[in-house]
Enzyme design. Structure first.
Site, PDB file in Angstrom:
ATOM      1  N   SER A  29      17.207  46.604  32.974  1.00 19.87           N
ATOM      2  CA  SER A  29      18.583  46.657  32.452  1.00 19.87           C
ATOM      3  C   SER A  29      18.838  45.484  31.505  1.00 19.87           C
ATOM      4  CB  SER A  29      19.589  46.592  33.605  1.00 19.87           C
ATOM      5  OG  SER A  29      19.468  47.730  34.410  1.00 19.87           O
ATOM      6  N   ASP A 327      18.717  53.129  42.007  1.00 18.62           N
ATOM      7  CA  ASP A 327      17.346  53.476  41.612  1.00 18.62           C
ATOM      8  C   ASP A 327      16.345  53.311  42.759  1.00 18.62           C
ATOM      9  OD1 ASP A 327      18.162  54.070  39.042  1.00 18.62           O
ATOM     10  OD2 ASP A 327      17.803  52.049  38.300  1.00 18.62           O
TER      11      ASP A 327
HETATM   12  C1  S3P Z   1      21.297  51.287  34.445  1.00 20.91           C
HETATM   13  C2  S3P Z   1      22.250  51.899  35.194  1.00 20.91           C
HETATM   14  C3  S3P Z   1      21.964  52.905  36.222  1.00 20.91           C
HETATM   15  C4  S3P Z   1      20.495  52.967  36.592  1.00 20.91           C
HETATM   16  C5  S3P Z   1      19.618  52.855  35.396  1.00 20.91           C
HETATM   17  C6  S3P Z   1      19.866  51.560  34.656  1.00 20.91           C
HETATM   18  C7  S3P Z   1      21.704  50.306  33.428  1.00 20.91           C
HETATM   19  O1  S3P Z   1      22.383  54.178  35.763  1.00 20.91           O
HETATM   20  O2  S3P Z   1      20.202  54.140  37.294  1.00 20.91           O
HETATM   21  O3  S3P Z   1      18.243  52.894  35.777  1.00 20.91           O
HETATM   22  O4  S3P Z   1      20.861  49.512  32.973  1.00 20.91           O
HETATM   23  O5  S3P Z   1      22.887  50.292  33.069  1.00 20.91           O
HETATM   24  P1  S3P Z   1      23.921  54.647  35.962  1.00 20.91           P
HETATM   25  O6  S3P Z   1      24.738  53.538  35.483  1.00 20.91           O
HETATM   26  O7  S3P Z   1      24.112  55.881  35.135  1.00 20.91           O
HETATM   27  O8  S3P Z   1      24.054  54.914  37.433  1.00 20.91           O
END
Ligand code: S3P
Length: 444
Positions: A29, A327
């Protein structure tokens, strides 16, 4: 970055105790956001510890296409020379995000808030993922969706607005991607963008925007947050140190808990409270996880975790915890398979729209390993036993976390466990097989 076209079947063999220390790769992220914020400020952003996985590299390519100069200086060390808010170039080719939902959605926010057009596309998994959740608020801000595949999916041609309207948007699902897309579009708005989320999701965008000099305030209410961003800030380039990704650390962590006799140390894992639901849950299950040397690094708390093989017991995981471990459910389900009794994981509707339908993929993979698993409404129920048969093959549906989870299962099962395709592991954890191998994991 190209991905080979053939599939890559792989199996994990029952392995001896896992031993040693490892530092998982940089947080995915934060790595996506590091490239994007580098693009959005004028001057040089230096990054250390960037995750060099395919997802992040696709985001880097997209930032280049919008005008950034990006250079790799060494392992995990990158320099971005950005163009600044309001000065992005229109890309000449479609932006290919591969498997990366985060890169796609965040970049839709960036493009949606600028007077440029871009086509977004990716692999077969990405083309199945819902994008309306991000396009809807962007349209409210003035962007136009010129073309989209059925159901608002990729390929999508988006025309951004040079003057995004300041909006107040209440997200329907706890999603950092939706929140981030709105905030990134709001950066080029002449007014204030307000984002209300009923349940707090990961806060990397807010923290990093503040670190780059944006005026952004976040206040909590109940389980949620209200975030206020002042548009058109002068972002200052900064140095970013990316901490180790808790979502990647999750795999060696669970593997060490379930392979008898194991003891490992995971170094420098990010402990952001909105990302540590798995550690909390595994400890409730009786997992021996000791948190050592908590410290601040690059604006986040990190710690070393000593993980010892443990007798686990089944637990009830509340729905409210889902955003802090969204995740990690595939690998938690593997831990649950080795726990005594039933584990119920509640409120997982969002798992249906990840890189694959993870609810279905986890349940099918567990059954292939001889574990009883069921989906009831949005809950996943796993009947754990101390002995897991293994011996089957899990179908990964282009999903890296399904692939790594079932390989971890195979290390502790009675017979080896196969997966149909290991290629996607490179999207988030390119050193997974090597690092696990150094701990003593056997793959064939
Ligand atoms: C992420 C947010 C999550 C996560 C993804 C990474 C991010 O998704 O599942 O792997 O970096 O903002 P959501 O915000 O749609 O749940």
């Amino acid at each position: 970055m190209t991905i080979s076209t053939g599939v890559l079947p792989l199996a994990a063999e029952p392995s001896g105790p896992l031993r040693g220390r490892l530092k998982p790769p940089g947080d995915k992220s934060i790595s996506h956001r590091a490239f994007i914020l580098g693009l959005l400020c004028v001057g040089r952003t230096e990054i250390e510890g960037l995750l060099e996985g395919e997802d992040v590299l696709h985001t880097g390519q997209a930032c280049r296409a919008l005008g950034a100069k990006i250079e790799r200086l060494g392992d995990g060390r990158w320099r971005v020379e950005g163009v600044g808010i309001g000065a992005l170039l229109p890309p000449s080719d479609p932006l290919d995000f591969g498997n990366a939902g985060t890169g796609t959605r965040l970049m839709m926010g960036v493009v949606g808030g600028h007077g440029i057009k871009a086509r977004f596309d990716g692999d077969a998994s990405l083309r199945k993922r819902p994008m309306r959740r991000v396009l809807d608020p962007l349209v409210q801000m003035g962007a136009e969706v010129l073309e989209a595949a059925e159901g608002g999916r990729c390929p999508i041609l988006l025309k951004g607005t040079p003057e995004p309207l300041p909006i107040e948007y209440v997200t329907k699902v706890a999603s950092a991607q939706i929140k981030s897309a709105v905030l990134l579009a709001g950066l080029n708005s002449p007014g204030r963008t307000i984002l209300v989320e009923p349940q707090a999701s990961r806060d990397h965008t807010e923290k990093m925007l503040a670190y780059f000099g944006a005026k952004i305030a976040s206040e909590s209410f109940g389980q949620g947050r209200r975030i206020v961003l002042d548009g058109r800030p002068e972002l200052r380039p900064a140095r970013i140190v990316v901490p180790a990704d808790p979502s990647s650390a999750a795999f060696p962590m669970v593997a060490a808990l379930i392979v008898p006799g194991s003891e490992i140390v995971i170094e420098g894992m990010m402990m952001n409270a909105l990302r540590t639901g798995l550690v909390q849950t595994l400890r409730e299950m009786g997992g021996g996880i000791e948190i050592l040397d908590r410290r601040e690094e690059g604006g986040e708390t990190v710690a070393d975790l000593c993980v010892r093989a443990s007798e686990l017991c089944g637990v009830d995981v509340p729905e409210e915890r889902a955003p802090s471990m969204i995740d990690e459910y595939p690998i938690l389900a593997v831990a649950a398979a080795f726990a005594k009794g039933q584990t119920r994981m509640r409120g997982l509707s969002e798992l249906r729209v990840k890189e694959s339908d993870r609810l279905a993929a986890i349940a099918a993979g567990l059954r292939a390993a001889g574990v009883q698993a069921a989906v009831e409404g949005d809950d996943l129920i796993v009947e754990g036993r101390s002995e897991v048969a293994g011996g089957g093959c899990a179908t990964t549906h282009l999903d890296h976390r399904i692939a790594m989870s079932f390989l971890c299962l195979g290390l502790a099962a009675r017979r080896k466990m196969a997966i149909d395709d290991a290629r996607m592991i490179a999207t988030s954890y390119p050193t997974f097989l090597a690092q696990m191998g150094q701990l003593g994991a056997r793959f064939s």
